[in-house]
Write a protein that holds these residues in place. Structure first.
Motif, PDB file in Angstrom:
ATOM      1  N   CYS A   1      38.010  33.748  50.509  1.00 54.91           N
ATOM      2  CA  CYS A   1      37.630  35.118  50.142  1.00 54.91           C
ATOM      3  C   CYS A   1      36.160  35.359  50.497  1.00 54.91           C
TER       4      CYS A   1
ATOM      5  N   GLY B   1      34.547  38.768  49.320  1.00 56.61           N
ATOM      6  CA  GLY B   1      34.820  39.234  47.970  1.00 56.61           C
ATOM      7  C   GLY B   1      33.559  39.485  47.171  1.00 56.61           C
ATOM      8  N   SER B   2      33.698  40.251  46.103  1.00 50.48           N
ATOM      9  CA  SER B   2      32.574  40.492  45.212  1.00 50.48           C
ATOM     10  C   SER B   2      32.176  39.200  44.522  1.00 50.48           C
TER      11      SER B   2
ATOM     12  N   GLU C   1      31.564  38.720  41.380  1.00 50.92           N
ATOM     13  CA  GLU C   1      32.356  38.558  40.155  1.00 50.92           C
ATOM     14  C   GLU C   1      33.772  38.098  40.479  1.00 50.92           C
ATOM     15  N   GLY C   2      34.374  38.711  41.510  1.00 51.36           N
ATOM     16  CA  GLY C   2      35.724  38.335  41.890  1.00 51.36           C
ATOM     17  C   GLY C   2      35.797  36.920  42.433  1.00 51.36           C
TER      18      GLY C   2
ATOM     19  N   THR D   1      40.502  38.881  34.042  1.00 52.52           N
ATOM     20  CA  THR D   1      41.379  39.622  34.947  1.00 52.52           C
ATOM     21  C   THR D   1      41.732  40.980  34.335  1.00 52.52           C
TER      22      THR D   1
ATOM     23  N   HIS E   1      39.335  44.173  34.590  1.00 54.51           N
ATOM     24  CA  HIS E   1      39.224  44.969  35.811  1.00 54.51           C
ATOM     25  C   HIS E   1      40.055  46.245  35.744  1.00 54.51           C
TER      26      HIS E   1
ATOM     27  N   LEU F   1      44.310  36.996  42.650  1.00 53.42           N
ATOM     28  CA  LEU F   1      42.891  37.160  42.327  1.00 53.42           C
ATOM     29  C   LEU F   1      42.055  37.395  43.584  1.00 53.42           C
ATOM     30  N   THR F   2      42.532  36.940  44.725  1.00 53.94           N
ATOM     31  CA  THR F   2      41.863  37.274  45.979  1.00 53.94           C
ATOM     32  C   THR F   2      41.998  38.769  46.249  1.00 53.94           C
TER      33      THR F   2
ATOM     34  N   LEU G   1      42.294  40.993  43.962  1.00 50.89           N
ATOM     35  CA  LEU G   1      41.434  41.638  42.969  1.00 50.89           C
ATOM     36  C   LEU G   1      39.980  41.646  43.425  1.00 50.89           C
ATOM     37  N   ALA G   2      39.557  40.588  44.102  1.00 51.78           N
ATOM     38  CA  ALA G   2      38.170  40.479  44.564  1.00 51.78           C
ATOM     39  C   ALA G   2      37.900  41.320  45.802  1.00 51.78           C
ATOM     40  N   SER G   3      38.966  41.808  46.458  1.00 48.56           N
ATOM     41  CA  SER G   3      38.806  42.567  47.683  1.00 48.56           C
ATOM     42  C   SER G   3      38.425  44.008  47.382  1.00 48.56           C
TER      43      SER G   3
END
Length: 291
Positions: A37, A40-41, A43-44, A112, A115, A169-170, A172-174
Motif C-alpha cells: 500500500c 496509502g494514508s 493512518e491507513g 476500522t 472511518h 484495510l488496503t 480503506l487506506a486508499s
C-alpha cells in the motif's frame, strides 16, 4: 512505522518475551504493508501494519507455539475472539475478556469502525471470522496428521492466509476505495480470489524450506501436491510453481478485461491487488520470517 507497530503489539501484551519481540521484528510487517500500500494514508498504513502484526502473532502462536496443534485448546481461544468480533469495534461496549489477542483485535475493529464505512467494517469482521474458523480446520488436520486434498487445501488456504482482511484495510487506506456496488461485481470478486491465491501460493513456496526442515507441515501447497500426485519433492515444487505461474497469467487476463471496461474508478482498486501480489514476492525475498 515498524517501531510503532512493534510497540503497539508490546502494549497489548502480544509479545511478552525478547524472543517474540525479535520474531515479530524479523517478520517486518511494516515492510510488507508499505510495499502493498505505497500510496496509502499514514493512518491507513499504520492500521494495515498493525493488522499484519496481529496476524503474524496469531499464526506464530498456532504454528510455532503449539496452540494450533490442539483443537480442544484452540477452540476456546477462537470462541473468545469471535465474541470480540461480534462487538464490531463498538467503543461504548466493553469487549469480553479475551486476553491480549482479543484486546488487540478489538482495537483493530474500533479503528476500522472509526472511518465511518459500515459496509467495509462488516466485511472486515466477516473476513477475520473466516480466518479464525479456518484455523480450527487446520488444527484438526494437525491433530489427526491429515494431509488435505489439493482442492480442499486451495479453498481453505484463502482464509488461513488472512489476505482478505488485509485487502479490505488496503482499500480503506486508499483514496478511492471501491463502493458496495462495485464490490458486488462478480468479475472483481473473481479477481480478488486470484490475488489471494497468488499471495498464499507465493508464501507457501517461500516458506516450504523452513517448514520442511523439521516435521513437514501438511498445510503447504507443495506438500498437498506431493501427497495427492505421489511425486517427489522437486516435482511437487515445480508443480506448485507452475500453478502460481498459471494463476498469474489468469490474473493478468482478468485484470485486462476489467481495465477494458473503461471505469477509471477501478484503476486504484486493481493497483492495490497487483501491489499485494508483487509486494508478497519482494518482501519474501528479503524478510527473515522464512529463514
Amino acid at each position: 512505522m515498524a517501531g510503532e507497530s512493534v510497540e503497539w503489539a508490546r502494549a497489548f501484551g502480544l509479545i511478552d518475551s525478547s524472543h517474540r519481540v525479535r520474531r515479530l521484528q524479523r517478520a517486518d510487517a511494516a515492510g510488507l504493508a508499505g510495499r502493498a500500500c505505497p500510496d496509502g494514508s499514514a493512518e491507513g498504513l499504520r492500521l494495515l501494519t498493525d493488522l499484519i502484526s496481529w496476524l503474524f502473532v496469531m499464526d506464530d502462536a498456532c504454528d510455532e507455539d503449539g496452540l494450533g496443534a490442539d483443537p480442544a485448546r484452540l477452540a476456546p481461544a477462537i470462541g473468545s475472539l469471535l465474541d470480540v468480533l461480534d462487538r464490531c469495534g463498538d467503543p461504548d461496549v466493553v469487549p469480553p475478556a479475551a486476553g491480549p489477542l482479543g484486546d488487540a483485535l478489538h482495537d483493530l475493529c474500533r479503528r476500522t469502525r472509526s472511518h465511518g464505512r459500515p459496509a467495509l467494517l462488516l466485511r472486515f469482521v466477516s473476513q477475520v471470522r473466516e480466518y479464525l474458523l479456518a484455523l480450527l480446520w487446520e488444527a484438526v488436520n494437525r491433530e489427526r496428521r491429515r494431509v488435505p486434498e489439493v482442492a480442499e487445501y486451495v479453498q481453505l488456504r484463502r482464509h488461513i492466509g488472512g489476505v482478505h482482511p488485509c485487502l479490505t484495510l488496503t482499500d480503506l487506506a486508499s483514496e478511492e476505495p471501491p463502493g458496495s456496488g462495485r464490490r458486488a461485481d462478480p468479475a472483481l470478486a473473481a479477481l480478488d480470489l486470484l490475488a489471494v491465491d497468488l499471495v498464499c501460493w507465493c508464501n507457501d513456496l517461500f516458506s516450504y524450506g523452513k517448514e520442511s526442515r523439521a516435521d513437514p507441515d501438511a498445510h503447504n501447497l507443495v506438500t498437498v501436491i506431493a501427497q495427492e500426485s505421489g511425486t517427489d519433492e522437486p516435482g511437487a515444487l515445480r508443480a506448485a510453481a507452475d500453478r502460481f505461474n498459471q494463476g498469474l497469467a489468469e490474473y493478468l487476463t482478468a485484470e485486462d478485461a476489467l481495465l477494458a471496461s473503461g471505469d477509471e474508478r477501478l484503476r486504484s482498486v486493481l493497483a492495490a491487488r497487483r501491489n499485494w501480489v508483487r509486494a508478497t514476492y519482494d518482501w519474501s525475498l528479503v524478510a527473515a520470517r522464512y529463514a
